[in-house]
Design a protein around this motif. Sequence first.
Motif, short mmCIF file in Angstrom:
data_model
loop_
_atom_site.label_atom_id
_atom_site.label_comp_id
_atom_site.label_asym_id
_atom_site.label_seq_id
_atom_site.Cartn_x
_atom_site.Cartn_y
_atom_site.Cartn_z
N ILE A 36 -10.41 -5.40 4.29
CA ILE A 36 -11.00 -6.54 3.58
C ILE A 36 -9.92 -7.59 3.32
N CYS A 37 -10.25 -8.84 3.55
CA CYS A 37 -9.29 -9.95 3.39
C CYS A 37 -9.20 -10.36 1.92
N TRP A 38 -8.41 -9.59 1.16
CA TRP A 38 -8.26 -9.84 -0.26
C TRP A 38 -7.25 -10.93 -0.58
N PHE A 39 -6.33 -11.23 0.35
CA PHE A 39 -5.17 -12.07 0.01
C PHE A 39 -5.33 -13.55 0.33
N GLY A 40 -6.40 -13.92 1.00
CA GLY A 40 -6.62 -15.32 1.34
C GLY A 40 -7.20 -15.43 2.74
N LYS A 41 -7.03 -16.61 3.35
CA LYS A 41 -7.56 -16.83 4.71
C LYS A 41 -6.58 -17.68 5.50
N ILE A 42 -6.69 -17.59 6.81
CA ILE A 42 -5.82 -18.35 7.69
C ILE A 42 -6.46 -19.71 7.97
N MET A 78 -0.53 -11.47 5.26
CA MET A 78 -1.71 -11.85 6.04
C MET A 78 -2.94 -11.63 5.16
N PRO A 79 -4.11 -12.06 5.59
CA PRO A 79 -5.29 -11.93 4.72
C PRO A 79 -5.60 -10.49 4.28
N ASN A 80 -5.30 -9.50 5.16
CA ASN A 80 -5.66 -8.13 4.81
C ASN A 80 -4.50 -7.14 4.94
N HIS A 81 -3.28 -7.63 5.05
CA HIS A 81 -2.13 -6.74 5.11
C HIS A 81 -0.83 -7.52 4.88
N ILE A 82 0.24 -6.77 4.68
CA ILE A 82 1.56 -7.37 4.52
C ILE A 82 2.54 -6.59 5.39
N HIS A 83 3.40 -7.32 6.08
CA HIS A 83 4.51 -6.73 6.83
C HIS A 83 5.79 -7.12 6.09
N GLY A 84 6.73 -6.21 6.01
CA GLY A 84 7.98 -6.55 5.37
C GLY A 84 9.09 -5.57 5.70
N ILE A 85 10.30 -6.00 5.43
CA ILE A 85 11.47 -5.16 5.62
C ILE A 85 12.05 -4.87 4.25
N ILE A 86 12.15 -3.58 3.93
CA ILE A 86 12.76 -3.12 2.69
C ILE A 86 14.10 -2.49 3.05
N ILE A 87 15.13 -2.87 2.32
CA ILE A 87 16.48 -2.35 2.57
C ILE A 87 16.85 -1.43 1.42
N ILE A 88 17.04 -0.15 1.74
CA ILE A 88 17.52 0.80 0.74
C ILE A 88 19.02 0.90 0.92
#
Length: 124
Positions: A36-42, A78-88
């Motif tokens: 579901i596109c909870w975060f907005g729209k393109i 993105m509207p229905n997901h997030i990509h990211g880099i986490i550095i531990i």
Amino acid sequence: MTLFKNKYRIESTRLKEWDYSNAGWYYITICTKDKICWFGKILNGELESNDIGKLVKGCWQEIPKQFLNVDIDKYVIMPNHIHGIIIINDYKCRDAINCVSTTIEKKAGGFAGYKNPQLTEYSL
């Protein structure tokens, strides 16, 4: 691939022998339930964030403030997901308050409000 509820699914890409609390750069994707596109729209190739999308961005940017040994690098919402880099990073105390427990029970804290990985053996 295996079937789950009569749908094919991809097995986990996590390495069974890897300790995900090790220092390193981790590329992650977090998806919304049922896509579901909870975060907005393109619009015009860019995300037009709604209030939830703005909240997600704020929460992502708060990660290094909540976990002393974690940084974030590039990310995209993105509207229905997030990509990211986490550095531990290797854990190094920034101050004594966060490194010394004065009680026997585990402290609450961290981004999720519980199970702070700096005070438990939990990992990414």
